[in-house]
Scaffold this motif. Sequence first.
Motif, PDB file in Angstrom:
ATOM      1  N   ARG A   9       0.793  -1.370   0.100  1.00 59.08           N
ATOM      2  CA  ARG A   9       0.030   0.090  -0.003  1.00 59.08           C
ATOM      3  C   ARG A   9       0.946   1.126   0.090  1.00 59.08           C
ATOM      4  N   LEU A  12       3.170   1.740  -3.250  1.00 57.93           N
ATOM      5  CA  LEU A  12       2.253   1.987  -4.521  1.00 57.93           C
ATOM      6  C   LEU A  12       1.740   3.720  -4.312  1.00 57.93           C
ATOM      7  N   LYS A  13       1.540   3.953  -3.095  1.00 54.37           N
ATOM      8  CA  LYS A  13       0.926   5.486  -2.761  1.00 54.37           C
ATOM      9  C   LYS A  13       2.254   6.467  -3.047  1.00 54.37           C
ATOM     10  N   GLY A  78      -2.470   4.193  -8.829  1.00 54.75           N
ATOM     11  CA  GLY A  78      -1.801   3.703  -7.865  1.00 54.75           C
ATOM     12  C   GLY A  78      -1.969   4.386  -6.657  1.00 54.75           C
ATOM     13  N   CYS A  82      -4.469   1.940  -4.307  1.00 53.19           N
ATOM     14  CA  CYS A  82      -3.333   1.518  -3.245  1.00 53.19           C
ATOM     15  C   CYS A  82      -4.005   0.817  -2.224  1.00 53.19           C
ATOM     16  N   TYR A 131       6.749  -0.078  -8.307  1.00 53.48           N
ATOM     17  CA  TYR A 131       5.418   0.155  -8.239  1.00 53.48           C
ATOM     18  C   TYR A 131       4.843  -1.239  -8.672  1.00 53.48           C
ATOM     19  N   GLY A 134       5.113  -3.406  -5.213  1.00 55.74           N
ATOM     20  CA  GLY A 134       3.848  -2.762  -4.576  1.00 55.74           C
ATOM     21  C   GLY A 134       2.510  -3.555  -4.763  1.00 55.74           C
ATOM     22  N   ASN A 138       0.356  -6.281  -2.749  1.00 51.94           N
ATOM     23  CA  ASN A 138      -1.117  -6.411  -2.500  1.00 51.94           C
ATOM     24  C   ASN A 138      -1.758  -7.443  -3.100  1.00 51.94           C
TER      25      ASN A 138
END
Length: 143
Positions: A9, A12-13, A78, A82, A131, A134, A138
Amino acid sequence: MNNTELKGRLMLKVVGILYIVFASFSILAGLVAIAGGAALGITGGGESLALGLGALAMILGFVAILSSVFSLVVGILGVKWCNRPDKAGTLFVLGIILIVLAALSLLSSFGGDSSSSVVSGLIGLVLPVLYTLGAWQNKQSLQ
């Protein structure tokens, strides 16, 4: 599922925000290239070299804007997704596309004389890999 269980998370953020920032600057640079190319073509006094260089600058600016819009969308998604493990598969595919594009850019830099273009190409691979990592984390949280 609790969002704190999503290991990818935060990655990605953060990477999504970086993509948004960099894409915004690239879109602005593309617009400047288009405007500069148009100005060069207009003020070139009808000389074919000025017209050619102006047209080339405008085309390159347009291409830069198109690729930057893709990066902007990827960054927004993203950040937006996320916290959604059900969207991790889509983000993972987008990450793979980003890696392929960055790898192609890196390969094209090997033909040049400068090692700085190779280094910048390698650095350009970092964000897509993070990216994708991540999104993969997830995706694993969903299973």
